[in-house]
Design an enzyme around this catalytic site. Structure first.
Site, short mmCIF file in Angstrom:
data_model
loop_
_atom_site.label_atom_id
_atom_site.label_comp_id
_atom_site.label_asym_id
_atom_site.label_seq_id
_atom_site.Cartn_x
_atom_site.Cartn_y
_atom_site.Cartn_z
N GLY A 44 0.81 -1.23 -0.09
CA GLY A 44 0.05 -0.16 -0.15
C GLY A 44 0.96 1.42 0.00
O GLY A 44 0.47 2.29 -0.64
N CYS A 45 1.95 1.11 0.73
CA CYS A 45 2.76 2.36 1.00
C CYS A 45 3.54 2.60 -0.30
O CYS A 45 3.81 3.96 -0.79
CB CYS A 45 3.91 2.36 1.99
SG CYS A 45 3.00 1.89 3.82
N THR A 46 4.02 1.49 -1.15
CA THR A 46 4.63 1.69 -2.15
C THR A 46 3.63 2.35 -3.52
O THR A 46 4.24 3.24 -4.00
CB THR A 46 5.06 0.30 -2.79
OG1 THR A 46 6.14 -0.17 -1.96
CG2 THR A 46 5.76 0.58 -4.36
#
Length: 155
Positions: A44-46
């Site tokens: 998700g952060c990527t």
């Protein structure tokens, strides 16, 4: 002191990748997007970082600078930034000072265990250092476009 909507940010200083020192005063006159994310190199952060990267020119054109913030250390951030070729800096909040100041540290359940983690959140600060918008506990899909729309509305 937690920043409040339509109030100036308190004084603080944070170190970012590229040797950048972030303070609200250093970016006076610019709109600042501070987005907090749980961890470098997670799915998700990527995705979120890449979406902010894809829209980076639009943010610049609208007079805004973008900073990602997580508890990862500078080495992790530098690698994450390099791997994704991110055009913006990442703030290493290893001591959780900013995370606590903005109230994004939350208890989460991971694999049946209670853990402290970062609630994905974004804060929009206008050119005079006033907090104008916040998104908390957000989903990645469509979020960057929503923030960009809010930035353009500030101009």
């Amino acid at each position: 002191m937690t920043p409040a909507l339509n109030k100036p940010l308190p004084e603080f200083e944070a170190l970012a990748t590229g040797g950048v020192k972030f303070t609200p005063q250093a970016y006076a006159g610019k709109i600042v997007v501070l987005y907090f994310y749980p961890k470098d190199n997670t799915p998700g952060c990527t995705t979120e970082a890449m979406q902010f990267g894809e829209h980076h020119k639009d943010f610049l054109k609208a007079g805004a600078v973008v900073f990602g913030v997580s508890r990862d250390n500078m080495a992790s951030h530098e690698k994450f930034k390099q791997n994704l070729q991110l055009p913006f800096e990442l703030i290493a909040d290893t001591e959780e000072k900013l995370c606590h100041m903005f109230g994004v540290v939350k208890n989460k359940i991971m694999y049946g265990k209670k853990v402290k983690g970062i609630e994905r959140s974004t804060f929009l600060i206008d050119g005079s250092g006033v907090l104008r918008a916040e998104w908390r506990g957000l989903k990645v899909a469509g979020h960057v476009e929503e923030v960009l729309k809010a930035v353009k509305a500030l101009k």
